[in-house]
Design a protein around this motif. Structure first.
Motif, short mmCIF file in Angstrom:
data_model
loop_
_atom_site.label_atom_id
_atom_site.label_comp_id
_atom_site.label_asym_id
_atom_site.label_seq_id
_atom_site.Cartn_x
_atom_site.Cartn_y
_atom_site.Cartn_z
N PHE A 1 0.96 -0.89 -0.21
CA PHE A 1 0.01 -0.02 -0.03
C PHE A 1 0.83 1.36 -0.54
O PHE A 1 -0.08 2.73 -0.26
CB PHE A 1 -1.29 0.15 0.75
N GLU A 2 2.22 1.15 0.12
CA GLU A 2 2.40 2.30 0.39
C GLU A 2 3.42 2.44 -1.05
O GLU A 2 3.74 3.82 -1.01
CB GLU A 2 4.39 2.13 0.93
N ASP A 3 2.76 1.69 -1.90
CA ASP A 3 3.77 2.22 -3.53
C ASP A 3 2.30 3.33 -3.68
O ASP A 3 3.09 4.23 -4.94
CB ASP A 3 3.49 0.90 -5.05
N LYS A 4 1.38 3.54 -3.52
CA LYS A 4 0.74 4.78 -3.10
C LYS A 4 0.52 5.99 -3.14
O LYS A 4 -0.21 6.39 -3.35
CB LYS A 4 -0.86 4.35 -3.79
N MET A 5 1.67 5.80 -2.34
CA MET A 5 1.55 7.21 -0.88
C MET A 5 2.83 7.70 -1.58
O MET A 5 3.48 7.76 -2.67
CB MET A 5 1.97 5.97 0.60
N THR A 6 2.42 9.34 -1.38
CA THR A 6 3.69 10.46 -2.32
C THR A 6 5.03 10.10 -0.69
O THR A 6 5.89 10.06 -1.30
CB THR A 6 2.75 11.40 -1.61
N LEU A 7 4.47 10.21 0.50
CA LEU A 7 6.06 9.72 1.11
C LEU A 7 5.17 8.59 1.60
O LEU A 7 3.63 8.16 2.03
CB LEU A 7 5.93 10.92 2.45
N ASN A 8 6.27 7.44 1.94
CA ASN A 8 6.01 6.25 2.51
C ASN A 8 5.75 6.48 3.64
O ASN A 8 5.73 7.66 4.08
CB ASN A 8 7.00 4.66 2.43
N MET A 9 5.66 4.89 4.68
CA MET A 9 5.46 4.90 6.24
C MET A 9 6.10 5.27 6.54
O MET A 9 5.80 6.11 7.60
CB MET A 9 4.70 3.09 6.54
N GLY A 10 7.21 5.24 6.49
CA GLY A 10 8.73 5.54 7.30
C GLY A 10 8.71 7.14 7.27
O GLY A 10 9.15 7.24 8.37
N GLN A 11 8.37 7.74 6.29
CA GLN A 11 8.43 9.11 5.91
C GLN A 11 7.58 9.71 7.38
O GLN A 11 8.27 10.80 7.09
CB GLN A 11 8.77 9.48 4.73
N THR A 12 6.79 9.75 6.92
CA THR A 12 4.99 10.20 7.21
C THR A 12 5.41 10.29 8.47
O THR A 12 4.90 10.25 9.11
CB THR A 12 4.29 9.00 6.88
N LEU A 13 6.08 9.02 9.48
CA LEU A 13 5.91 8.52 10.78
C LEU A 13 7.76 8.74 11.27
O LEU A 13 7.46 9.99 12.46
CB LEU A 13 6.27 7.21 11.34
N SER A 14 8.03 9.92 10.59
CA SER A 14 9.78 10.42 10.73
C SER A 14 9.43 11.87 10.76
O SER A 14 9.32 12.41 11.69
CB SER A 14 10.45 9.97 9.56
N ILE A 15 8.20 12.50 9.86
CA ILE A 15 7.35 13.57 9.81
C ILE A 15 8.08 14.30 11.66
O ILE A 15 8.05 15.41 12.20
CB ILE A 15 7.26 14.26 9.00
N PRO A 16 6.74 13.75 12.38
CA PRO A 16 6.00 14.35 14.26
C PRO A 16 6.94 14.11 14.62
O PRO A 16 7.48 15.02 15.24
CB PRO A 16 5.49 13.42 14.24
N LEU A 17 8.19 12.86 14.27
CA LEU A 17 9.55 12.91 15.63
C LEU A 17 10.64 13.93 15.24
O LEU A 17 10.95 14.37 15.79
CB LEU A 17 10.00 11.41 15.38
N VAL A 18 10.47 14.07 14.26
CA VAL A 18 11.61 15.45 13.78
C VAL A 18 11.60 17.10 14.20
O VAL A 18 11.76 17.44 14.94
CB VAL A 18 12.04 15.73 12.79
N ILE A 19 9.82 17.23 14.10
CA ILE A 19 9.75 18.15 15.02
C ILE A 19 9.75 18.78 16.34
O ILE A 19 9.28 19.58 16.62
CB ILE A 19 7.38 18.48 14.85
N VAL A 20 8.81 16.72 16.96
CA VAL A 20 8.84 17.16 18.55
C VAL A 20 10.79 17.78 19.01
O VAL A 20 10.91 18.20 20.05
CB VAL A 20 9.15 15.34 19.05
N GLY A 21 12.14 17.20 18.31
CA GLY A 21 13.02 17.50 18.24
C GLY A 21 13.47 18.45 17.64
O GLY A 21 13.74 19.26 18.89
N ILE A 22 13.10 19.26 17.05
CA ILE A 22 12.88 20.58 17.48
C ILE A 22 12.24 22.24 18.61
O ILE A 22 13.08 21.88 18.78
CB ILE A 22 12.47 21.32 15.82
N VAL A 23 11.15 21.46 18.51
CA VAL A 23 10.37 21.96 19.40
C VAL A 23 11.66 21.49 20.95
O VAL A 23 11.78 23.15 22.33
CB VAL A 23 9.06 21.01 20.52
N VAL A 24 11.47 20.69 21.36
CA VAL A 24 12.98 20.15 22.47
C VAL A 24 14.54 21.03 22.12
O VAL A 24 14.16 21.75 23.67
CB VAL A 24 12.61 18.62 22.68
#
Length: 378
Positions: free
Chosen positions: A338-361
């Motif tokens: 199902f990731e083949d139909k995604m613009t960003l795959n699941m690994g990239q999608t889940l990484s974005i909020p974790l990067v944002i958490v790091g920036i805020v902290v």
């Protein structure tokens, strides 16, 4: 000059049969456990340097181990294979099958799920240890070790030929052929006639999209006749090569190109020509990156130790690690269809909020440090 590397290492160290079911000690499991053992010793060192009770290390290790396994397993099921919940709920946590009985291990662990599990577990730990151990202070120390554990785990993924990269014609790309060798040498048809197998680079020209020519050399056991050897090559070997199409390019409809050879001792050997698929060694990219990040964060901690600004290392860790993960996903094959139909795959999608958490902290850490310095100024 190197143009590609053939990886044919076994994922198993050794195996034994218990109740007619093979149970193997695999490199992945050993490296997973070794990561936690090494990190536990480093955590002892950190506690000694900061004057903290060493007995807390054992408690932290248990929290980390349980959180990593449960979080990573649940993360894989929720993010990548939610159908397991209603199709086979017992397989979420049971490392074996019942009919027939077979040890399988936990097939599928997601690093994002492991990260969420660790964050939750350390929150519980810090609440228990209040007011002596602040949540962010605990995270600052633990994420140093998470880098090292991640390096060991990705090395284990390399031995397993999993989380593979996309095809590449770049130098030092790797043909993961050990799954093919494992299938041929552990043929379950009842009487495997192959005594030994080797893989060599072929003299044929390379193709596009990582297609590289390789020769599979099969040496048959004494007493195996030419007819039996030919049958094994044209039926069994052809079947495995056609099925393992993420590692080799062997079209189903084309006849297998091979030459049967009778050696001086009267035994037969076969030279099979096929194409391997050279790929980015994405597991090694991530493993080496984790090792470098571990060295950097450990050095940064050693500058401050007990006076480390709260949240500083955790913020840097989250930004660097998950940004790298986001980038490396462009070089990796998608894990589920199902990731083949995604613009960003699941690994990239889940990484974005974790990067944002790091920036805020990290911003919070610098602001808090600046405010403290202003207060000290007469």
């Amino acid at each position: 000059m190197l143009d590609f590397i053939i990886w044919n290492g076994s994922p198993e160290i050794f195996s034994v049969e218990i109740f007619s079911s093979p149970i193997a000690l695999r490199w992945y499991g050993l490296l997973f456990a070794l990561g936690f053992l090494v990190c536990q010793q480093i955590l002892y060192y950190i506690h000694r340097q900061e004057g903290k009770p060493e007995r807390d290390v054992d408690t932290l290790t248990i929290y980390m181990l349980v959180a990593t396994i449960l979080g990573a397993r649940l993360g894989h099921v929720i993010f990548y294979q939610p159908e397991i919940i209603w199709e086979s709920p017992w397989s979420i946590f049971l490392p074996f099958e019942f009919s027939p009985f077979r040890f399988t291990g936990l097939q599928g662990l997601a690093s994002h799920g492991g990260a969420i599990g660790i964050l939750f577990a350390l929150w519980l730990y810090s609440r228990k240890k209040k007011p002596n151990q602040n949540y962010l202070q605990v995270l600052d120390r633990i994420v140093i070790l998470v880098c090292l554990t991640g390096a060991f785990i990705r090395l284990g993924n390399f031995f397993n030929s999993e989380i593979i990269g996309k095809p590449s014609n770049n130098p030092l790309s790797i043909v993961f052929i050990n799954r093919v060798s494992e299938s041929i040498m552990h043929d379950r048809s009842g009487s495997n006639p192959v005594a030994f197998m080797d893989v060599k680079k072929s003299g044929l020209p390379e193709g596009q999209d990582g297609r590289v020519p390789i020769d599979l050399l099969l040496f048959f056991k004494p007493g195996v006749g030419e007819q039996q050897a030919n049958g094994f090559v044209t039926n069994d070997v052809k079947f495995y090569l056609s099925q393992l199409n993420e590692f080799v390019d062997e079209p189903n409809l084309h006849p297998l190109q091979y030459k049967m050879i009778k050696e001086g001792d009267g035994n037969f050997a076969a030279r099979i020509q096929t194409f391997g698929i050279a790929r980015h060694p994405a597991q090694l990219y991530e493993s080496i990156s984790c090792m470098i990040l571990f060295a950097f964060l450990f050095w940064y901690w050693s500058r401050y130790k007990i006076n480390l600004p709260e949240g500083r290392i955790f913020g840097m860790f989250m930004i660097i690690l998950w940004s790298l993960r986001f980038v490396y996903e462009f070089l990796k094959e998608n894990q589920v269809s199902f990731e083949d139909k995604m613009t960003l795959n699941m690994g990239q999608t889940l990484s974005i909020p974790l990067v944002i958490v790091g920036i805020v902290v990290l911003i919070r850490s610098y602001r808090k440090t600046s405010a403290a310095e202003v207060q000290k100024t007469p």
